[in-house]
Scaffold this motif. Structure first.
Motif, short mmCIF file in Angstrom:
data_model
loop_
_atom_site.label_atom_id
_atom_site.label_comp_id
_atom_site.label_asym_id
_atom_site.label_seq_id
_atom_site.Cartn_x
_atom_site.Cartn_y
_atom_site.Cartn_z
N ASP A 147 0.84 -1.20 0.00
CA ASP A 147 0.00 0.00 0.00
C ASP A 147 0.87 1.25 0.00
O ASP A 147 2.08 1.18 0.21
CB ASP A 147 -0.98 0.01 1.18
CG ASP A 147 -0.32 0.36 2.51
OD1 ASP A 147 0.91 0.16 2.65
OD2 ASP A 147 -1.00 0.82 3.43
N LEU A 148 0.24 2.38 -0.29
CA LEU A 148 0.88 3.69 -0.25
C LEU A 148 0.14 4.48 0.80
O LEU A 148 -1.09 4.52 0.80
CB LEU A 148 0.75 4.40 -1.61
CG LEU A 148 1.10 3.58 -2.86
CD1 LEU A 148 0.65 4.32 -4.11
CD2 LEU A 148 2.60 3.33 -2.90
N GLU A 149 0.86 5.12 1.71
CA GLU A 149 0.17 5.83 2.79
C GLU A 149 0.93 7.05 3.26
O GLU A 149 2.14 7.16 3.07
CB GLU A 149 -0.12 4.88 3.95
CG GLU A 149 1.11 4.22 4.55
CD GLU A 149 0.75 3.17 5.62
OE1 GLU A 149 1.12 3.38 6.79
OE2 GLU A 149 0.11 2.14 5.27
N HIS A 150 0.19 7.97 3.85
CA HIS A 150 0.80 9.15 4.47
C HIS A 150 -0.22 9.81 5.38
O HIS A 150 -1.40 9.82 5.07
CB HIS A 150 1.28 10.16 3.43
CG HIS A 150 2.51 10.91 3.86
ND1 HIS A 150 2.49 11.89 4.83
CD2 HIS A 150 3.80 10.80 3.47
CE1 HIS A 150 3.72 12.37 5.00
NE2 HIS A 150 4.54 11.71 4.18
N GLY A 151 0.27 10.33 6.47
CA GLY A 151 -0.58 11.07 7.40
C GLY A 151 -0.16 12.52 7.48
O GLY A 151 0.80 12.95 6.84
N GLY A 152 -0.90 13.26 8.28
CA GLY A 152 -0.58 14.66 8.49
C GLY A 152 -1.05 15.12 9.86
O GLY A 152 -2.05 14.62 10.38
N SER A 153 -0.31 16.06 10.44
CA SER A 153 -0.70 16.63 11.72
C SER A 153 -0.25 18.09 11.77
O SER A 153 0.91 18.39 11.54
CB SER A 153 -0.05 15.85 12.87
OG SER A 153 -0.47 16.36 14.12
N VAL A 154 -1.21 18.97 11.99
CA VAL A 154 -0.92 20.39 12.11
C VAL A 154 -1.89 20.90 13.17
O VAL A 154 -2.92 20.28 13.41
CB VAL A 154 -1.10 21.10 10.75
CG1 VAL A 154 -2.53 21.06 10.26
CG2 VAL A 154 -0.55 22.52 10.76
N PHE A 155 -1.56 22.00 13.84
CA PHE A 155 -2.38 22.46 14.96
C PHE A 155 -3.88 22.36 14.68
O PHE A 155 -4.40 23.01 13.78
CB PHE A 155 -2.03 23.90 15.32
CG PHE A 155 -0.67 24.06 15.94
CD1 PHE A 155 -0.28 23.26 17.00
CD2 PHE A 155 0.22 25.02 15.46
CE1 PHE A 155 0.98 23.40 17.58
CE2 PHE A 155 1.48 25.17 16.03
CZ PHE A 155 1.86 24.35 17.09
N GLY A 156 -4.57 21.52 15.44
CA GLY A 156 -6.03 21.40 15.34
C GLY A 156 -6.53 20.36 14.36
O GLY A 156 -7.74 20.12 14.30
N PHE A 157 -5.64 19.73 13.61
CA PHE A 157 -6.08 18.80 12.56
C PHE A 157 -5.14 17.60 12.44
O PHE A 157 -3.94 17.72 12.66
CB PHE A 157 -6.13 19.49 11.20
CG PHE A 157 -7.15 20.59 11.10
CD1 PHE A 157 -8.44 20.32 10.67
CD2 PHE A 157 -6.81 21.89 11.45
CE1 PHE A 157 -9.38 21.33 10.57
CE2 PHE A 157 -7.75 22.92 11.37
CZ PHE A 157 -9.04 22.63 10.93
N LYS A 158 -5.72 16.46 12.03
CA LYS A 158 -4.93 15.29 11.67
C LYS A 158 -5.56 14.64 10.44
O LYS A 158 -6.77 14.74 10.23
CB LYS A 158 -4.88 14.27 12.83
CG LYS A 158 -3.93 14.68 13.96
CD LYS A 158 -3.84 13.60 15.01
CE LYS A 158 -2.92 14.01 16.15
NZ LYS A 158 -1.50 14.02 15.78
N SER A 159 -4.73 13.99 9.63
CA SER A 159 -5.22 13.34 8.41
C SER A 159 -4.47 12.05 8.17
O SER A 159 -3.36 11.85 8.67
CB SER A 159 -5.03 14.28 7.21
OG SER A 159 -3.65 14.55 7.02
N MET A 160 -5.10 11.16 7.38
CA MET A 160 -4.44 9.91 6.99
C MET A 160 -5.06 9.38 5.72
O MET A 160 -6.29 9.33 5.59
CB MET A 160 -4.58 8.87 8.11
CG MET A 160 -3.85 7.57 7.82
SD MET A 160 -2.05 7.81 7.74
CE MET A 160 -1.50 6.15 7.34
N GLY A 161 -4.20 9.00 4.79
CA GLY A 161 -4.67 8.40 3.54
C GLY A 161 -3.95 7.10 3.25
O GLY A 161 -2.74 7.01 3.46
N VAL A 162 -4.70 6.09 2.82
CA VAL A 162 -4.12 4.79 2.47
C VAL A 162 -4.65 4.38 1.09
O VAL A 162 -5.86 4.43 0.85
CB VAL A 162 -4.50 3.69 3.50
CG1 VAL A 162 -3.98 2.33 3.05
CG2 VAL A 162 -3.95 4.03 4.88
N TYR A 163 -3.74 3.98 0.20
CA TYR A 163 -4.16 3.51 -1.13
C TYR A 163 -3.56 2.12 -1.36
O TYR A 163 -2.37 1.90 -1.14
CB TYR A 163 -3.69 4.46 -2.22
CG TYR A 163 -4.12 4.02 -3.60
CD1 TYR A 163 -5.47 3.92 -3.93
CD2 TYR A 163 -3.19 3.67 -4.57
CE1 TYR A 163 -5.89 3.49 -5.18
CE2 TYR A 163 -3.59 3.25 -5.83
CZ TYR A 163 -4.94 3.16 -6.13
OH TYR A 163 -5.35 2.72 -7.37
#
Length: 367
Positions: free
Chosen positions: A310-326
């Motif tokens: 799989d291909l994946e990456h997350g993110g974190s910045v003040f007040g937010f978080k993200s994650m994507g998996v393909y």
């Protein structure tokens, strides 16, 4: 005559049973997905998130949880806009490859070709920046960061903020996730293209991919359907810490929706932005100086779920978080976006991808 009338009924029975079975499977699947998400995002009166699961571009699951704005008591919707943090790095990496495809630069070029006075710039390449193997100091670990956090910084000023810091290791010696490298890449994009990073991404990626609800982040612009960001302090929620978006810049300053992030993945799959040869550079593993392979391409972690790549990456910045998996082999895309850095979608999104993969593998097994 009676027999003739009965035949269609007998023909219909297996069809109806299969349809009901598919519906039950679907209901069971959605119930499982709900239960996974609700472990972290179950309180409807807290900041929440959005989760989207697709296969072959079709929605398997799309749902919003919690509040988009606590003060106004506004419920989250699947179309809310979130800051995506370090998932921005995917866009920065593809922008670099677009410039390479256009003959404007080469990933093997030394940084000194574009930033003349960069320390050790003749030994650090664009490839090192893309793969987090440059050894330059991550600006998020510099103690004086708080002194500039709310200042409007030009890309050159951001680069100057960390470029003279002692390096952590020689270029190519090891992999160590690094935000500074992607700041330098954003600056190079501006120098080479003659455009601002914001305009380059909008014109060459957002517009081409039809991502009409994606932006370079701003706290001042009116952004339709913006989800507001929060922190949790003891038992209460507070509004996110305000920083200048010129600080994370090309390492973490983009905003998007779950639907637009699907368009992003589809644009990559369809070679809408790059030819297949150039795109593949983002999704292949590379080696350190000692020949050891590491699991990061250009803007994506290259991992696996139960042995399926799989291909994946997350993110974190003040007040937010993200994650994507393909998952390329099954064309499964899973995206999770959260508007509180107290609720992480990282493990949840991975679990959703795993559950979806298992469902598809099970349903395609021959009896």
């Amino acid at each position: 005559m009676i027999i003739k009338k009965l035949i269609p009924a007998f023909v219909l029975i297996p069809f109806l049973m299969n349809t009901v079975d598919a519906q039950l499977q679907s209901k069971g699947y959605k119930k499982k997905i709900d239960s996974i998400i609700q472990t972290e995002f179950g309180n409807k009166n807290e900041p929440g998130g959005v989760f989207l699961i697709t296969q072959n571009g079709k929605n398997l699951y799309r749902k919003a949880f919690g509040k988009a704005n606590l003060e106004l008591n506004v419920n989250m919707t699947p179309d809310n806009v979130f800051q995506i943090g370090s998932m921005t790095k995917q866009f920065t990496a593809i922008a670099i490859l677009m410039l390479e495809q256009g003959g404007k630069l080469n990933t093997n070029d030394p940084v000194s070709k574009y930033i003349k006075d960069y320390p050790n710039g003749d030994k650090i390449t664009i490839h090192h920046l893309l793969t987090h193997t440059s050894g330059i100091k991550d600006f998020t670990k510099i103690k004086s960061l708080s002194t500039i956090a709310q200042k409007e910084m030009k890309p050159e000023e951001m680069v100057n903020f960390f470029k003279n810091e002692p390096v952590d290791f020689a270029p190519g010696e090891k992999f160590d996730y690094n935000n500074s490298g992607y700041i330098v890449l954003g600056y190079i994009i501006e120098l080479v293209s003659g455009s601002t990073y914001e305009n380059f991404i909008k014109k060459n990626i957002f517009d081409k991919a039809g991502m009409s609800h994606s932006y370079y982040a701003s706290d001042r612009k009116v952004i339709p359907q913006r989800a507001y960001g929060y922190h949790k302090k003891e038992q209460e929620f507070v509004n996110k810490t305000v920083i200048s978006f010129s600080i994370p810049f090309s390492s973490g300053s983009l905003m998007s929706t779950a639907g637009d992030m699907l368009k992003w993945q589809q644009a990559l799959n369809q070679n809408l932005l790059l030819n297949s040869k150039e795109t593949q550079k983002a999704f292949q593993k590379y080696k350190l100086n000692n020949g050891e392979e590491f699991t990061y391409g250009y803007g994506w972690h290259l991992k696996d779920i139960n042995g399926v790549p799989d291909l994946e990456h997350g993110g974190s910045v003040f007040g937010f978080k993200s994650m994507g998996v393909y998952i390329p082999s099954e064309d499964i895309y899973v995206i999770g976006l959260s508007n509180c850095d107290c609720h992480s979608p990282t493990e949840v999104t991975k679990m959703l991808a795993k559950a979806t993969l298992n469902k598809i593998k099970t349903s395609t097994k021959k009896p």
